[in-house]
Design a protein around this motif. Structure first.
Motif, PDB file in Angstrom:
ATOM      1  N   LYS A  72      27.370  18.951  39.387  1.00 20.94           N
ATOM      2  CA  LYS A  72      28.252  17.884  39.865  1.00 20.94           C
ATOM      3  C   LYS A  72      29.720  18.278  39.735  1.00 20.94           C
ATOM      4  O   LYS A  72      30.576  17.670  40.352  1.00 20.94           O
ATOM      5  N   LYS A  73      30.001  19.308  38.922  1.00 18.82           N
ATOM      6  CA  LYS A  73      31.384  19.688  38.668  1.00 18.82           C
ATOM      7  C   LYS A  73      31.769  21.048  39.241  1.00 18.82           C
ATOM      8  O   LYS A  73      32.944  21.345  39.385  1.00 18.82           O
ATOM      9  N   THR A  74      30.790  21.888  39.522  1.00 21.26           N
ATOM     10  CA  THR A  74      31.097  23.213  40.069  1.00 21.26           C
ATOM     11  C   THR A  74      29.903  23.713  40.872  1.00 21.26           C
ATOM     12  O   THR A  74      28.880  23.055  40.963  1.00 21.26           O
ATOM     13  N   SER A  75      30.049  24.890  41.457  1.00 18.98           N
ATOM     14  CA  SER A  75      28.995  25.469  42.294  1.00 18.98           C
ATOM     15  C   SER A  75      28.958  26.980  42.077  1.00 18.98           C
ATOM     16  O   SER A  75      29.919  27.559  41.551  1.00 18.98           O
ATOM     17  N   PRO A  76      27.876  27.633  42.509  1.00 21.19           N
ATOM     18  CA  PRO A  76      27.832  29.096  42.388  1.00 21.19           C
ATOM     19  C   PRO A  76      29.007  29.785  43.088  1.00 21.19           C
ATOM     20  O   PRO A  76      29.532  30.777  42.582  1.00 21.19           O
ATOM     21  N   GLU A  77      29.444  29.250  44.222  1.00 20.77           N
ATOM     22  CA  GLU A  77      30.575  29.850  44.937  1.00 20.77           C
ATOM     23  C   GLU A  77      31.856  29.768  44.102  1.00 20.77           C
ATOM     24  O   GLU A  77      32.637  30.722  44.045  1.00 20.77           O
ATOM     25  N   LYS A  78      32.083  28.636  43.450  1.00 20.72           N
ATOM     26  CA  LYS A  78      33.269  28.480  42.602  1.00 20.72           C
ATOM     27  C   LYS A  78      33.180  29.379  41.372  1.00 20.72           C
ATOM     28  O   LYS A  78      34.186  29.919  40.925  1.00 20.72           O
ATOM     29  N   ILE A  79      31.981  29.538  40.841  1.00 18.79           N
ATOM     30  CA  ILE A  79      31.799  30.409  39.680  1.00 18.79           C
ATOM     31  C   ILE A  79      32.089  31.861  40.069  1.00 18.79           C
ATOM     32  O   ILE A  79      32.771  32.585  39.340  1.00 18.79           O
ATOM     33  N   LYS A  80      31.606  32.275  41.228  1.00 19.08           N
ATOM     34  CA  LYS A  80      31.896  33.634  41.711  1.00 19.08           C
ATOM     35  C   LYS A  80      33.394  33.809  41.910  1.00 19.08           C
ATOM     36  O   LYS A  80      33.953  34.867  41.586  1.00 19.08           O
ATOM     37  N   GLY A  81      34.061  32.784  42.418  1.00 19.10           N
ATOM     38  CA  GLY A  81      35.512  32.839  42.578  1.00 19.10           C
ATOM     39  C   GLY A  81      36.216  32.966  41.241  1.00 19.10           C
ATOM     40  O   GLY A  81      37.198  33.703  41.112  1.00 19.10           O
ATOM     41  N   ALA A  82      35.709  32.268  40.225  1.00 17.63           N
ATOM     42  CA  ALA A  82      36.303  32.349  38.893  1.00 17.63           C
ATOM     43  C   ALA A  82      36.144  33.758  38.318  1.00 17.63           C
ATOM     44  O   ALA A  82      37.078  34.309  37.722  1.00 17.63           O
ATOM     45  N   ILE A  83      34.964  34.362  38.510  1.00 13.97           N
ATOM     46  CA  ILE A  83      34.738  35.724  38.019  1.00 13.97           C
ATOM     47  C   ILE A  83      35.669  36.694  38.749  1.00 13.97           C
ATOM     48  O   ILE A  83      36.248  37.594  38.138  1.00 13.97           O
ATOM     49  N   SER A  84      35.839  36.506  40.042  1.00 16.10           N
ATOM     50  CA  SER A  84      36.741  37.348  40.823  1.00 16.10           C
ATOM     51  C   SER A  84      38.174  37.243  40.296  1.00 16.10           C
ATOM     52  O   SER A  84      38.873  38.249  40.167  1.00 16.10           O
ATOM     53  N   LYS A  85      38.597  36.030  39.969  1.00 16.66           N
ATOM     54  CA  LYS A  85      39.963  35.832  39.453  1.00 16.66           C
ATOM     55  C   LYS A  85      40.147  36.433  38.071  1.00 16.66           C
ATOM     56  O   LYS A  85      41.255  36.722  37.665  1.00 16.66           O
ATOM     57  N   ILE A  86      39.049  36.627  37.339  1.00 16.59           N
ATOM     58  CA  ILE A  86      39.124  37.297  36.038  1.00 16.59           C
ATOM     59  C   ILE A  86      39.352  38.794  36.256  1.00 16.59           C
ATOM     60  O   ILE A  86      39.904  39.476  35.409  1.00 16.59           O
ATOM     61  N   GLY A  87      38.930  39.307  37.433  1.00 10.85           N
ATOM     62  CA  GLY A  87      39.148  40.717  37.750  1.00 10.85           C
ATOM     63  C   GLY A  87      37.892  41.511  38.009  1.00 10.85           C
ATOM     64  O   GLY A  87      37.936  42.745  38.088  1.00 10.85           O
ATOM     65  N   TYR A  88      36.771  40.839  38.165  1.00 13.85           N
ATOM     66  CA  TYR A  88      35.491  41.527  38.342  1.00 13.85           C
ATOM     67  C   TYR A  88      34.817  41.098  39.644  1.00 13.85           C
ATOM     68  O   TYR A  88      35.007  39.979  40.108  1.00 13.85           O
ATOM     69  N   ASP A  89      34.007  42.003  40.203  1.00 14.04           N
ATOM     70  CA  ASP A  89      33.182  41.645  41.355  1.00 14.04           C
ATOM     71  C   ASP A  89      32.145  40.623  40.905  1.00 14.04           C
ATOM     72  O   ASP A  89      31.691  40.648  39.756  1.00 14.04           O
ATOM     73  N   ALA A  90      31.754  39.750  41.830  1.00 14.91           N
ATOM     74  CA  ALA A  90      30.729  38.747  41.556  1.00 14.91           C
ATOM     75  C   ALA A  90      29.828  38.667  42.783  1.00 14.91           C
ATOM     76  O   ALA A  90      30.167  38.016  43.763  1.00 14.91           O
ATOM     77  N   ASP A  91      28.704  39.370  42.728  1.00 21.04           N
ATOM     78  CA  ASP A  91      27.820  39.513  43.884  1.00 21.04           C
ATOM     79  C   ASP A  91      28.637  40.034  45.065  1.00 21.04           C
ATOM     80  O   ASP A  91      29.253  41.088  44.958  1.00 21.04           O
ATOM     81  N   GLU A  92      28.673  39.295  46.170  1.00 20.34           N
ATOM     82  CA  GLU A  92      29.381  39.747  47.373  1.00 20.34           C
ATOM     83  C   GLU A  92      30.882  39.470  47.333  1.00 20.34           C
ATOM     84  O   GLU A  92      31.615  39.906  48.217  1.00 20.34           O
ATOM     85  N   VAL A  93      31.359  38.771  46.303  1.00 19.23           N
ATOM     86  CA  VAL A  93      32.783  38.447  46.198  1.00 19.23           C
ATOM     87  C   VAL A  93      33.489  39.568  45.433  1.00 19.23           C
ATOM     88  O   VAL A  93      33.176  39.828  44.269  1.00 19.23           O
ATOM     89  N   ALA A  94      34.421  40.216  46.091  1.00 17.95           N
ATOM     90  CA  ALA A  94      35.152  41.319  45.460  1.00 17.95           C
ATOM     91  C   ALA A  94      36.143  40.785  44.433  1.00 17.95           C
ATOM     92  O   ALA A  94      36.643  39.666  44.546  1.00 17.95           O
ATOM     93  N   ALA A  95      36.420  41.606  43.450  1.00 14.35           N
ATOM     94  CA  ALA A  95      37.381  41.242  42.408  1.00 14.35           C
ATOM     95  C   ALA A  95      38.761  41.021  43.016  1.00 14.35           C
ATOM     96  O   ALA A  95      39.162  41.737  43.938  1.00 14.35           O
ATOM     97  N   ASP A  96      39.467  40.033  42.505  1.00 16.76           N
ATOM     98  CA  ASP A  96      40.855  39.818  42.885  1.00 16.76           C
ATOM     99  C   ASP A  96      41.634  41.072  42.461  1.00 16.76           C
ATOM    100  O   ASP A  96      41.604  41.461  41.289  1.00 16.76           O
ATOM    101  N   GLN A  97      42.288  41.714  43.409  1.00 19.41           N
ATOM    102  CA  GLN A  97      42.917  43.011  43.143  1.00 19.41           C
ATOM    103  C   GLN A  97      43.991  42.926  42.057  1.00 19.41           C
ATOM    104  O   GLN A  97      44.063  43.772  41.177  1.00 19.41           O
ATOM    105  N   LYS A  98      44.815  41.913  42.099  1.00 14.34           N
ATOM    106  CA  LYS A  98      45.881  41.771  41.104  1.00 14.34           C
ATOM    107  C   LYS A  98      45.291  41.585  39.698  1.00 14.34           C
ATOM    108  O   LYS A  98      45.752  42.205  38.738  1.00 14.34           O
ATOM    109  N   SER A  99      44.248  40.770  39.591  1.00 12.50           N
ATOM    110  CA  SER A  99      43.594  40.557  38.294  1.00 12.50           C
ATOM    111  C   SER A  99      42.891  41.825  37.830  1.00 12.50           C
ATOM    112  O   SER A  99      42.933  42.175  36.647  1.00 12.50           O
TER     113      SER A  99
END
Length: 116
Positions: A72-99
């Motif tokens: 009700k508060k988050t989704s797998p897509e948002k979790i993958k986005g959070a991992i990307s913003k930490i600086g790591y790849d998350a399945d098909e979501v590439a890591a945020d380059q700056k992070s």
């Protein structure tokens, strides 16, 4: 008589609260580009501060993070986005380059594998 009404009233109220559904959680497994124990600590700590995430555990052997979350508060897509913003790849979501570039050099994808 007052005591009987009092007992019945609280019995009904308590019974109503007892029937409330406990919060429901879901679980998702996400492949990451984590390398070491520092990566594990960083990912688990930062995910723990993310809205809707109940818990996480990164298995360094297969680089899969298991995340328990409130759907009700988050989704797998948002979790993958959070991992990307930490600086790591998350399945098909590439890591945020700056992070990713801000990670210690030993935790970046191009680093050679190492032991803690």
């Amino acid at each position: 008589m007052k005591n009987l009404l009092f007992i019945v009233f609280f019995g009904v109220v308590f019974n109503g609260f007892a029937k409330l559904d406990p919060p429901k959680t879901a679980e998702v497994k996400i492949k990451t580009s984590a390398i070491c124990g520092m990566c594990k600590k960083r990912i688990e700590r930062d995910l723990g501060l993310t809205k809707g995430i109940v818990g996480s555990n990164l298995n360094l052997d297969n680089k899969v993070v298991t995340v328990t979350y409130n759907p009700k508060k988050t989704s797998p897509e948002k979790i993958k986005g959070a991992i990307s913003k930490i600086g790591y790849d998350a399945d098909e979501v590439a890591a945020d380059q700056k992070s990713h570039d801000a990670l210690p050099s030993c935790c970046q994808k191009s680093a050679a594998a190492h032991k803690d």
